[in-house]
Design a protein around this motif. Structure first.
Motif, short mmCIF file in Angstrom:
data_model
loop_
_atom_site.label_atom_id
_atom_site.label_comp_id
_atom_site.label_asym_id
_atom_site.label_seq_id
_atom_site.Cartn_x
_atom_site.Cartn_y
_atom_site.Cartn_z
N VAL A 1 0.86 -1.19 0.00
CA VAL A 1 0.00 0.00 0.00
C VAL A 1 0.89 1.24 0.00
O VAL A 1 1.53 1.57 1.01
N ASP A 2 0.93 1.93 -1.16
CA ASP A 2 1.79 3.11 -1.30
C ASP A 2 1.21 3.97 -2.40
O ASP A 2 0.84 3.46 -3.47
N ASP A 3 1.11 5.28 -2.16
CA ASP A 3 0.51 6.17 -3.16
C ASP A 3 1.45 6.49 -4.31
O ASP A 3 1.02 7.07 -5.31
N THR B 1 13.01 2.65 6.54
CA THR B 1 13.12 3.98 5.93
C THR B 1 13.47 3.86 4.45
O THR B 1 14.34 3.09 4.07
N LYS B 2 12.74 4.62 3.61
CA LYS B 2 13.03 4.66 2.17
C LYS B 2 14.29 5.51 1.93
O LYS B 2 14.50 6.49 2.64
N PRO B 3 15.06 5.19 0.90
CA PRO B 3 14.95 3.98 0.06
C PRO B 3 15.45 2.76 0.83
O PRO B 3 16.47 2.83 1.50
N ASP C 1 3.00 2.30 3.43
CA ASP C 1 3.60 3.63 3.50
C ASP C 1 2.96 4.40 4.66
O ASP C 1 1.75 4.31 4.89
N VAL C 2 3.77 5.14 5.39
CA VAL C 2 3.25 5.90 6.53
C VAL C 2 2.47 7.12 6.06
O VAL C 2 1.34 7.38 6.51
N LEU D 1 6.78 1.58 5.82
CA LEU D 1 7.81 2.29 5.04
C LEU D 1 7.61 3.78 5.22
O LEU D 1 6.47 4.27 5.22
N THR D 2 8.70 4.51 5.39
CA THR D 2 8.60 5.95 5.50
C THR D 2 9.78 6.61 4.80
O THR D 2 10.87 6.04 4.74
#
Length: 221
Positions: A7-9, A101-103, A52-53, A79-80
């Motif tokens: 789930v990530d925009d 943490t991304k990446p 994703d946060v 993921l943030t």
């Protein structure tokens, strides 16, 4: 095969992470928002969520709370794009499996997902075992439950017989039936089962008198 719900925009992130996870043999289902994930038609598939946060609308932490309220207990790998320690602490305290943490490096992501899916497998096995124990307990008669409750309290056969106004042989008969129906080979194993029932509260609606904690060991006959 266990499923990873991504789930990530950001469509680029979804494509990149989906490729990494599929190459490792995972089934991946991508969603552009928390709302899209909640609207998925199949809510029975098990696995883990890579979430994703920060997203428009319902953010990652809000989705975590929503799933908890609805009783959907899949583990979550957050993921943030920011090293936000307070946010990560809140997520972990609320039950998140990991906070990355991304990446994120491919190996780190894959390891986190594998650990989360293993966590889900263990949780599912525990749930299944608790449900099976509750079903076995439900097969006991009212009198057998009385005898079992007395056994948990550490009473001897002759004491139980006196309490129930029956002969000792009758108590022995009920005790043997309890062992058979619960699938216990020894009294110690039976007490372990009762302790599990108490700790999961599976027996509460129909088992007043059974301990919620560790069962007492009955005395020798």
């Amino acid at each position: 095969m266990r499923t990873v719900f991504l789930v990530d925009d950001d469509p680029g992130v979804r494509r990149s992470l989906s490729r990494i996870l599929r190459e490792e043999g995972f089934e991946v289902r991508g969603y552009e928002s928390a709302e899209a994930f909640l609207a998925r038609p199949d809510t029975t598939a098990r696995g883990c969520i890579v979430l994703d946060v920060t997203m428009p609308g319902l953010d990652g932490l809000a989705l975590q709370r929503r799933l908890s309220e609805e009783g959907q207990q899949m583990p979550i790998v957050f993921l943030t794009g920011y090293g936000d320690i307070p946010t990560s602490v809140r997520a972990i305290k609320a039950g998140a499996a990991d906070f990355l943490t991304k990446p994120v490096a491919s190996a780190t992501l894959v390891a986190a997902v594998r650990a989360a899916i293993e966590q889900d497998s263990v949780a599912r096995q525990t749930e299944d075992e608790a449900a099976e124990l509750a079903q076995r307990f439900g097969s006991l008669t009212a009198r057998e439950r009385e005898v079992l409750s007395a056994l948990v309290g550490g009473k001897l056969n002759k004491q139980i017989a006196a309490d129930l106004g029956v002969v000792e042989q009758t108590v022995k008969f009920h005790r043997a039936r309890i062992m058979e129906r619960m699938g216990a080979r020894t009294v110690a194993e039976l007490m372990h089962m009762v302790a599990k029932l108490g700790s999961t509260r599976a027996a509460q609606p129909s088992a007043p008198g059974l301990s919620r904690g560790t069962a007492a060991t009955p005395g020798k006959e």
